[in-house]
Design a protein around this motif. Structure first.
Motif, PDB file in Angstrom:
ATOM      1  N   GLU A  30       0.945  -1.214  -0.158  1.00 55.32           N
ATOM      2  CA  GLU A  30       0.097   0.153   0.101  1.00 55.32           C
ATOM      3  C   GLU A  30       0.889   1.190  -0.006  1.00 55.32           C
ATOM      4  O   GLU A  30       1.876   1.207   0.757  1.00 55.32           O
ATOM      5  N   GLN A  31       0.505   2.393  -0.895  1.00 53.91           N
ATOM      6  CA  GLN A  31       1.347   3.589  -1.090  1.00 53.91           C
ATOM      7  C   GLN A  31       1.123   4.439   0.271  1.00 53.91           C
ATOM      8  O   GLN A  31       2.186   5.269   0.294  1.00 53.91           O
ATOM      9  N   ARG A  32       0.118   4.109   0.686  1.00 52.76           N
ATOM     10  CA  ARG A  32      -0.278   5.164   2.027  1.00 52.76           C
ATOM     11  C   ARG A  32       0.396   4.529   3.297  1.00 52.76           C
ATOM     12  O   ARG A  32       0.944   3.290   3.384  1.00 52.76           O
ATOM     13  N   SER A  33       0.137   5.358   4.261  1.00 47.96           N
ATOM     14  CA  SER A  33       0.708   4.832   5.677  1.00 47.96           C
ATOM     15  C   SER A  33      -0.098   3.911   6.431  1.00 47.96           C
ATOM     16  O   SER A  33       0.206   3.406   7.497  1.00 47.96           O
ATOM     17  N   GLU A  37      -7.057   4.310   3.334  1.00 46.41           N
ATOM     18  CA  GLU A  37      -6.898   5.857   3.515  1.00 46.41           C
ATOM     19  C   GLU A  37      -7.607   6.528   2.422  1.00 46.41           C
ATOM     20  O   GLU A  37      -7.320   7.912   2.253  1.00 46.41           O
ATOM     21  N   GLU A  38      -7.984   6.043   1.136  1.00 44.17           N
ATOM     22  CA  GLU A  38      -8.248   6.632  -0.018  1.00 44.17           C
ATOM     23  C   GLU A  38      -9.838   6.612  -0.068  1.00 44.17           C
ATOM     24  O   GLU A  38     -10.659   7.045   0.634  1.00 44.17           O
ATOM     25  N   PHE A 212       3.445  -0.909   4.290  1.00 43.70           N
ATOM     26  CA  PHE A 212       2.879   0.396   3.940  1.00 43.70           C
ATOM     27  C   PHE A 212       4.017   1.395   3.448  1.00 43.70           C
ATOM     28  O   PHE A 212       5.177   1.152   3.264  1.00 43.70           O
ATOM     29  N   ASN A 213       3.684   2.431   2.897  1.00 44.20           N
ATOM     30  CA  ASN A 213       4.446   3.261   2.114  1.00 44.20           C
ATOM     31  C   ASN A 213       5.354   2.374   1.123  1.00 44.20           C
ATOM     32  O   ASN A 213       6.534   3.016   0.877  1.00 44.20           O
ATOM     33  N   GLN A 215       5.469   2.089  -2.827  1.00 47.78           N
ATOM     34  CA  GLN A 215       4.832   2.706  -4.054  1.00 47.78           C
ATOM     35  C   GLN A 215       5.149   1.567  -5.094  1.00 47.78           C
ATOM     36  O   GLN A 215       6.396   1.368  -5.439  1.00 47.78           O
TER      37      GLN A 215
END
Length: 408
Positions: A30-33, A37-38, A212-213, A215
Motif C-alpha cells: 500500500e502506498q499510504r501509511s 486511507e483513500e 505500507f509506504n 509505491q
C-alpha cells in the motif's frame, strides 16, 4: 501460492482475507501509511441493495421503458477536468450497467460481510434498514420501475406514507418535505474504514504481511512480480492481484491493459452525534438530491455529490451546502454541525459501465479486482470471495458474467 495484492483499501483488505483463508501466502502493498486511507476512508457506508446507492448506474437518464429506473442526476466537471474526463463521461453516458449481476453480487457480498463480522466478532457500527425519502408523488412514480425490479429480484420493499416513515424514524422532522417513503428492511450499512482496519489487524496477527509506504511502480509477468519504488530488485510472486483503485489504470496501461476508469469525486461530512433521538436509526436516502444520511456509531455521516476533476480541486461550496441542508431538513438537531467536522472529498474509481473489473487478464499471473466506483464497500466481500475462487480454479458461487476485464 505466494500472492501479492496491490492496494489496502476495502477491496484489497477483503481480497487478502479470502486468499489467506484459502491458505495462500499473502503480501499486501500500500502506498499510504495505513489501510483504507483513500476511497474507503469516509464513504456513505451503504451495503446492499446496491441499486439504491447514488451514482452507480451508467448511462443517460431515460424516460423509456427500458431504463426508467435511472438514478443518475449528473456528474459535474470540476477544476482540472480535461480531455480524459470528457472522453470518460461520453462513454459513461452511453454504457449500460449489468444490473442483475451487480445486485446479485451485492446481496452475496452483504452475506459474506455479515458472516465475517460474526465469525470474528467485528463491531463496525453496522445498522439495518434503509429509508428512501420522496418529496413528491411524481418522484415516487418515477422510482416505481426500479422498486418493481428489486421486488422481482427478491429484495424486500415496503411502501410507506409520511406518518409510517416517522414511526420508523422518530427523529424525522415533522416539517420535512416528505410525500412518502420506501423501507428496505434488510438493507445494511456500516463503517467501511473501521471494518477494513479491524480486519487488517486480525490478518496481521495471523501472518498476512502488510507493507505500507510502498509505491508499486510497475508489474511484471513471466516472471510474475512487482517493482517497488526505491528497491533495486523485483519482488517475485506466483500471482499479483491489482486492487489499487484509481492507481490501477496507471499500473496496467504500460502493460497493454486499458481500463476506461476515472475518479468520480464525492463528498462526505461526518459530524458528532448531537441528540440521539433526533438522528437517523436507519440509513436514509433523499432521492431527489441523491444524498445519504447515516448514523455510524457516535457520528452522523452525510454524503453526496459527483464530480470529475483534479484531486487537488477546491471543495465545491454548493455541494457541501446541500449536505448541510439535507441533514437539517430531515433530522434537525441530530448532528452537531457547529463543532469540528470531518469534511472529505474522496475519489470513487469508476469504470465506464459502472461495474468492476474482476478476474484474470491477458498477462499471466496478473489478476484484477478494481474499479468498483461508488459501490466498493457494497461489493467488496463478495468480489473478494469470487476472485479467490477464480484464482483457485473454482467456479464462484455466484455469476460474475459481464465483469471480466477483457470486456473493454
Amino acid at each position: 501460492m505466494k500472492i501479492a495484492i496491490v492496494g489496502a483499501g476495502i477491496i484489497g483488505v477483503t481480497t487478502a482475507y479470502e486468499l489467506a483463508h484459502d491458505g495462500h501466502e499473502v503480501t499486501v502493498l500500500e502506498q499510504r501509511s495505513a489501510a483504507a486511507e483513500e476511497a474507503s476512508f469516509a464513504n456513505a457506508g451503504l451495503l446492499s441493495p446496491y441499486l439504491t446507492t447514488p451514482c452507480t448506474i451508467a448511462g443517460k437518464p431515460s424516460p423509456t421503458a427500458q431504463r426508467p429506473w435511472h438514478t443518475h442526476t449528473g456528474i459535474r466537471l470540476a477544476q482540472g477536468a480535461g480531455l480524459h474526463e470528457l472522453a470518460w463521461l461520453w462513454r459513461w453516458r452511453r454504457s449500460h450497467t449489468p444490473l442483475s449481476t451487480l445486485e446479485s453480487l451485492a446481496r452475496y457480498s452483504r452475506e459474506r460481510t455479515q458472516a465475517i463480522a460474526a465469525r470474528h466478532e467485528l463491531d463496525f457500527d453496522a445498522s439495518t434498514g434503509r429509508l428512501l425519502f420522496f418529496r413528491t408523488a411524481r418522484q415516487r412514480a418515477q422510482y416505481q420501475p426500479l422498486l418493481d425490479w428489486m421486488r422481482e429480484a427478491g429484495t424486500a420493499v415496503q411502501d410507506m406514507d409520511a406518518d409510517a416513515a416517522r414511526q420508523v424514524e422518530p427523529g424525522l422532522s415533522p416539517e420535512a418535505p416528505l410525500h412518502s417513503a420506501v423501507l428496505l428492511p434488510h438493507a445494511v450499512s456500516g463503517n467501511c474504514r473501521l471494518f477494513a482496519q479491524i480486519l487488517r489487524q486480525g490478518m496481521q496477527g495471523a501472518g498476512v504481511q502488510f507493507v505500507f509506504n510502498a509505491q508499486v511502480t510497475s508489474l511484471s509477468s513471466q516472471p510474475t512480480g512487482i517493482w517497488v519504488d526505491g528497491e533495486p530488485d523485483m519482488r517475485r510472486f506466483d500471482a499479483v492481484v491489482v486492487c489499487a483503485g484509481a492507481a490501477s489504470h496507471t499500473l496496467l496501461r504500460p502493460r497493454g491493459i486499458r481500463l476506461p476508469m476515472a475518479p468520480v469525486f464525492g463528498y462526505s461530512v461526518s459530524a458528532p452525534l448531537r441528540e440521539a433521538t433526533h438522528a437517523p436509526l436507519t440509513s436514509a436516502l433523499d432521492v431527489q438530491e441523491q444524498i445519504t444520511i447515516t448514523r455510524q456509531g457516535q457520528r452522523v455521516r452525510i454524503t453526496g455529490g459527483a464530480e470529475l476533476g483534479s484531486p487537488q480541486a477546491a471543495h465545491h461550496h454548493a455541494t457541501l451546502q446541500k449536505l448541510y441542508r439535507a441533514v437539517n431538513d430531515w433530522f434537525p438537531g441530530g448532528a452537531q454541525l457547529s463543532g469540528p467536522l470531518q469534511i472529505w472529498r474522496g475519489a470513487r474509481p469508476t469504470l465506464a459501465d459502472g461495474a468492476p473489473a474482476l478476474g484474470s487478464t491477458a498477462l499471466p499471473g496478473i489478476w484484477l479486482n478494481t474499479g468498483h466506483g461508488a459501490g466498493g464497500w457494497a461489493l467488496a466481500c463478495g468480489s473478494a470471495r469470487a476472485l479467490a475462487d477464480m484464482l483457485g480454479q473454482r467456479a464462484p458461487e455466484i455469476s460474475v458474467q459481464g465483469l471480466e476485464a477483457q470486456r473493454f
